[in-house]
Design an enzyme around this catalytic site. Structure first.
Site, PDB file in Angstrom:
ATOM      1  N   GLY A 186      17.604  17.423   7.166  1.00 14.52           N
ATOM      2  CA  GLY A 186      18.233  18.396   8.061  1.00 14.52           C
ATOM      3  C   GLY A 186      19.700  18.142   8.350  1.00 14.52           C
ATOM      4  O   GLY A 186      20.261  18.734   9.268  1.00 14.52           O
ATOM      5  N   GLU A 190      11.589  10.609   1.605  1.00 16.17           N
ATOM      6  CA  GLU A 190      12.497  11.404   2.436  1.00 16.17           C
ATOM      7  C   GLU A 190      13.368  10.471   3.279  1.00 16.17           C
ATOM      8  O   GLU A 190      12.953  10.067   4.385  1.00 16.17           O
ATOM      9  CB  GLU A 190      11.705  12.321   3.356  1.00 16.17           C
ATOM     10  CG  GLU A 190      10.807  13.295   2.641  1.00 16.17           C
ATOM     11  CD  GLU A 190      10.574  14.540   3.496  1.00 16.17           C
ATOM     12  OE1 GLU A 190      11.001  15.617   3.096  1.00 16.17           O
ATOM     13  OE2 GLU A 190       9.983  14.401   4.581  1.00 16.17           O
ATOM     14  N   HIS A 236       5.096  12.462   8.286  1.00 15.35           N
ATOM     15  CA  HIS A 236       6.475  12.960   8.250  1.00 15.35           C
ATOM     16  C   HIS A 236       7.315  12.162   9.254  1.00 15.35           C
ATOM     17  O   HIS A 236       6.833  11.811  10.331  1.00 15.35           O
ATOM     18  CB  HIS A 236       6.504  14.461   8.583  1.00 15.35           C
ATOM     19  CG  HIS A 236       7.839  15.068   8.292  1.00 15.35           C
ATOM     20  ND1 HIS A 236       8.900  14.951   9.153  1.00 15.35           N
ATOM     21  CD2 HIS A 236       8.284  15.775   7.228  1.00 15.35           C
ATOM     22  CE1 HIS A 236       9.948  15.570   8.625  1.00 15.35           C
ATOM     23  NE2 HIS A 236       9.601  16.082   7.449  1.00 15.35           N
TER      24      HIS A 236
HETATM   25  C1  PEP Z   1      11.850  17.746   5.725  1.00 10.33           C
HETATM   26  O1  PEP Z   1      11.883  17.813   6.948  1.00 10.33           O
HETATM   27  O2  PEP Z   1      10.816  17.374   5.148  1.00 10.33           O
HETATM   28  C2  PEP Z   1      13.042  18.099   4.960  1.00 10.33           C
HETATM   29  C3  PEP Z   1      13.118  17.731   3.715  1.00 10.33           C
HETATM   30  O3  PEP Z   1      14.006  18.802   5.660  1.00 10.33           O
HETATM   31  P1  PEP Z   1      15.367  19.403   5.082  1.00 10.33           P
HETATM   32  O4  PEP Z   1      15.099  20.025   3.738  1.00 10.33           O
HETATM   33  O5  PEP Z   1      15.796  20.387   6.098  1.00 10.33           O
HETATM   34  O6  PEP Z   1      16.338  18.263   4.943  1.00 10.33           O
END
Ligand code: PEP
Length: 251
Positions: A170, A164, A94
């Site tokens: 976030g 991501e 992550h």
């Molecule tokens: C994450 O931290 O994997 C994520 C997708 O966070 P968020 O949905 O808050 O953007």
């Protein structure tokens, strides 16, 4: 359309008591929903309690991280041998771990290898920063993270990859579904190159970054997006249930 996957990363945001309440609420409200695969990733100390609340439900549980060695003098770490006693999924690489805890591509690769050894299904997270996106390096970065992370993984049967973009996590600013699709089509092409067309095509790809009930369907509707990984919105039972319900309507 294959059944969409909705994965919930609870991060370090729930006490055991809060995690139990969240799991109970999700279970009671989503138990009867079909056409969706739900995975929740509570903090380590809450896994066992959440497991008992979700036992015999269709909601699966995973860990948010693990170490790569079997066991030994690694104070504070949790091994794959310990994780597999509890659950069958793990989030690895992550961006919060890469950026805040200096986790390297090499460590991620060893963790992915360890997951495979213990038959734990990993979600390998990859994604570029805002600066990398602005300087047109997104594809280069995700390709590097993808190939580095899978360096020791011979058989990708249990692998999932989450794209991501770090600037979307976030922040409330999600990638556009079209922009995510372009990068995820590229991830798919890289996986097909690495593992052959047939195996590469089967690896589920998740989008993560500010997913909401308003945008989830447009992401899952994209050709190379098989589901989403959700952070913030997954620890609010109303938001999470709304997202899952929306996604299940697509099947
Ligand atoms: C994450 O931290 O994997 C994520 C997708 O966070 P968020 O949905 O808050 O953007």
């Amino acid at each position: 359309m294959p059944v969409p996957i909705i994965a919930a990363n609870w991060k370090m945001t729930t006490t055991i008591k809060e995690a139990k309440a969240l799991a109970g609420s999700i279970r009671s409200r989503l138990e009867k929903l079909k056409g969706i695969q739900i995975l929740v990733f509570p903090p380590f100390p809450a896994i066992e309690s959440v497991l008992s609340i979700l036992s015999k439900s269709r909601i699966a549980i995973g860990a948010q991280n693990m170490y790569f060695s079997d066991r030994g003098p690694y104070t504070g770490e949790v091994s794959p041998e310990m994780v597999v006693e509890l659950c069958k999924y793990v989030i690895l690489g992550h961006s919060e771990r890469r950026l805040l805890l200096n986790e390297s591509d090499q460590e991620v690769a060893l963790k992915i290898q360890a997951a495979s050894k213990y038959k734990i299904k990993p979600i390998l997270c990859i994604g570029e920063t805002f600066q990398q996106k602005e300087s047109d390096q997104a594809k280069q970065v995700i390709e590097r993270q993808l190939y580095a992370g899978t360096e020791y993984l011979e058989n990708p049967t249990d692998l999932m990859v989450a794209y991501e973009p770090i600037w979307a996590i976030g922040t409330g600013v999600a990638a556009t579904p079209e922009e995510a699709q372009l990068n995820m089509e590229y991830i798919r092409a890289c996986l097909e190159k690495r593992y052959g067309a047939e195996s590469g095509r089967k690896i589920p790809l998740l989008y993560g970054g500010s997913v909401t009930k308003e945008n989830v369907s447009r992401f899952i509707y994209q050709k190379d997006i098989d589901g989403t990984l959700i952070g913030q919105a997954s620890v609010n039972p109303d938001s999470f249930v709304n997202i899952v319900t929306q996604a299940a309507k697509l099947v």
